[in-house]
Design a protein around this motif. Structure first.
Motif, mmCIF file in Angstrom:
data_model
loop_
_atom_site.group_PDB
_atom_site.id
_atom_site.type_symbol
_atom_site.label_atom_id
_atom_site.label_comp_id
_atom_site.label_asym_id
_atom_site.label_seq_id
_atom_site.Cartn_x
_atom_site.Cartn_y
_atom_site.Cartn_z
ATOM 1 N N LEU A 75 20.654 71.800 105.366
ATOM 2 C CA LEU A 75 19.933 72.991 105.806
ATOM 3 C C LEU A 75 18.572 73.150 105.141
ATOM 4 N N ILE A 76 18.493 72.866 103.847
ATOM 5 C CA ILE A 76 17.245 73.079 103.126
ATOM 6 C C ILE A 76 16.893 71.843 102.307
ATOM 7 N N GLY A 77 15.639 71.801 101.881
ATOM 8 C CA GLY A 77 15.200 70.736 101.002
ATOM 9 C C GLY A 77 15.431 71.121 99.555
ATOM 10 N N VAL A 78 15.708 70.150 98.716
ATOM 11 C CA VAL A 78 15.963 70.375 97.300
ATOM 12 C C VAL A 78 14.921 69.590 96.507
ATOM 13 N N PRO A 79 14.237 70.249 95.558
ATOM 14 C CA PRO A 79 13.322 69.497 94.691
ATOM 15 C C PRO A 79 14.081 68.424 93.914
ATOM 16 N N PHE A 80 13.439 67.300 93.738
ATOM 17 C CA PHE A 80 14.092 66.138 93.134
ATOM 18 C C PHE A 80 14.594 66.425 91.723
ATOM 19 N N ILE A 81 13.852 67.206 90.957
ATOM 20 C CA ILE A 81 14.276 67.493 89.590
ATOM 21 C C ILE A 81 15.602 68.252 89.576
ATOM 22 N N LEU A 82 15.782 69.165 90.523
ATOM 23 C CA LEU A 82 17.064 69.879 90.612
ATOM 24 C C LEU A 82 18.179 68.936 91.036
ATOM 25 N N TRP A 83 17.873 68.024 91.955
ATOM 26 C CA TRP A 83 18.871 67.046 92.378
ATOM 27 C C TRP A 83 19.292 66.187 91.191
ATOM 28 N N LEU A 84 18.329 65.771 90.360
ATOM 29 C CA LEU A 84 18.657 64.967 89.183
ATOM 30 C C LEU A 84 19.579 65.727 88.233
ATOM 31 N N ILE A 85 19.259 66.977 87.983
ATOM 32 C CA ILE A 85 20.054 67.774 87.047
ATOM 33 C C ILE A 85 21.468 67.986 87.574
ATOM 34 N N PHE A 86 21.586 68.428 88.824
ATOM 35 C CA PHE A 86 22.915 68.701 89.374
ATOM 36 C C PHE A 86 23.743 67.430 89.550
ATOM 37 N N THR A 87 23.122 66.349 89.947
ATOM 38 C CA THR A 87 23.856 65.099 90.151
ATOM 39 C C THR A 87 24.295 64.493 88.819
ATOM 40 N N SER A 88 23.520 64.710 87.763
ATOM 41 C CA SER A 88 23.923 64.151 86.464
ATOM 42 C C SER A 88 25.199 64.808 85.942
ATOM 43 N N PHE A 89 25.513 66.023 86.416
ATOM 44 C CA PHE A 89 26.739 66.689 86.003
ATOM 45 C C PHE A 89 27.839 66.613 87.065
ATOM 46 N N ASP A 90 27.601 65.873 88.123
ATOM 47 C CA ASP A 90 28.581 65.715 89.195
ATOM 48 C C ASP A 90 29.449 64.493 88.880
ATOM 49 N N PHE A 91 30.494 64.711 88.103
ATOM 50 C CA PHE A 91 31.324 63.604 87.625
ATOM 51 C C PHE A 91 32.096 62.961 88.777
ATOM 52 N N GLY A 92 32.182 61.643 88.740
ATOM 53 C CA GLY A 92 32.868 60.892 89.769
ATOM 54 C C GLY A 92 31.940 60.452 90.885
ATOM 55 N N ASN A 93 30.720 60.897 90.862
ATOM 56 C CA ASN A 93 29.737 60.518 91.869
ATOM 57 C C ASN A 93 29.066 59.219 91.423
ATOM 58 N N ASN A 94 28.950 58.271 92.327
ATOM 59 C CA ASN A 94 28.351 56.985 91.945
ATOM 60 C C ASN A 94 26.838 57.085 91.729
ATOM 61 N N GLU A 95 26.217 58.191 92.104
ATOM 62 C CA GLU A 95 24.783 58.377 91.874
ATOM 63 C C GLU A 95 24.510 59.018 90.515
ATOM 64 N N GLN A 96 25.556 59.390 89.796
ATOM 65 C CA GLN A 96 25.396 60.077 88.519
ATOM 66 C C GLN A 96 24.619 59.237 87.515
ATOM 67 N N ILE A 97 24.914 57.954 87.421
ATOM 68 C CA ILE A 97 24.239 57.096 86.449
ATOM 69 C C ILE A 97 22.748 56.985 86.762
ATOM 70 N N PHE A 98 22.395 56.978 88.049
ATOM 71 C CA PHE A 98 20.987 56.889 88.429
ATOM 72 C C PHE A 98 20.257 58.189 88.125
ATOM 73 N N ALA A 99 20.926 59.320 88.327
ATOM 74 C CA ALA A 99 20.334 60.615 87.995
ATOM 75 C C ALA A 99 20.101 60.716 86.485
ATOM 76 N N ILE A 100 21.043 60.229 85.703
ATOM 77 C CA ILE A 100 20.886 60.239 84.250
ATOM 78 C C ILE A 100 19.726 59.340 83.838
ATOM 79 N N CYS A 101 19.573 58.202 84.501
ATOM 80 C CA CYS A 101 18.426 57.315 84.227
ATOM 81 C C CYS A 101 17.111 58.046 84.487
ATOM 82 N N GLY A 102 17.037 58.784 85.574
ATOM 83 C CA GLY A 102 15.827 59.534 85.890
ATOM 84 C C GLY A 102 15.520 60.586 84.845
ATOM 85 N N ILE A 103 16.532 61.297 84.390
ATOM 86 C CA ILE A 103 16.330 62.321 83.361
ATOM 87 C C ILE A 103 15.924 61.675 82.032
ATOM 88 N N ILE A 104 16.533 60.547 81.700
ATOM 89 C CA ILE A 104 16.148 59.832 80.480
ATOM 90 C C ILE A 104 14.698 59.374 80.581
#
Length: 124
Positions: free
Chosen positions: A26-55
């Motif tokens: 429905l809406i667009g999400v800023p990438f920084i918010l996606w990185l933060i929320f995905t890094s805490f989404d356990f069991g998601n295979n994109e979590q490691i990539f989100a953590i890399c972006g935050i690092i």
């Protein structure tokens, strides 16, 4: 003067990176918010990539962000989550300016930031 220009270039690149918009259902999400929320989404295979972006973002503010090798490593860490998103979804889903323009600004400004020397060599 040169240091101020490099700091402004870093600010432009990090701001544009944060403002990349990922379109959802429905809406667009800023990438920084996606990185933060995905890094805490356990069991998601994109979590490691989100953590890399935050690092990568965090390393910009440390001494590792001053050397050329460090800048290249940071760029790779920051581009990994974007590359992962592009590879898991059809490329047509990224055909909008709110994604393309900030991504282009980020890539160009950060590559200039990497290529430009940070210290002047002293002449004897």
């Amino acid at each position: 003067m040169k240091r101020q220009m490099m700091n402004k270039l870093k600010i432009v690149s990090l701001t544009s990176y944060s403002l990349i918009i990922l379109m959802g259902q429905l809406i667009g999400v800023p990438f920084i918010l996606w990185l933060i929320f995905t890094s805490f989404d356990f069991g998601n295979n994109e979590q490691i990539f989100a953590i890399c972006g935050i690092i990568g973002i965090a390393l910009n503010f440390t001494k590792y962000g001053k050397s050329r090798i460090g800048k290249i490593l940071i760029f790779v860490l920051m581009i990994l989550p974007i590359a992962k998103r592009i590879t898991i979804a059809p490329i047509e889903k990224f055909n909008y300016l709110a994604f393309q323009f900030p991504l282009l600004v980020f890539v160009i400004s950060y590559l200039i930031f990497i290529i430009k020397p940070t210290k002047k060599k002293k002449s004897v």
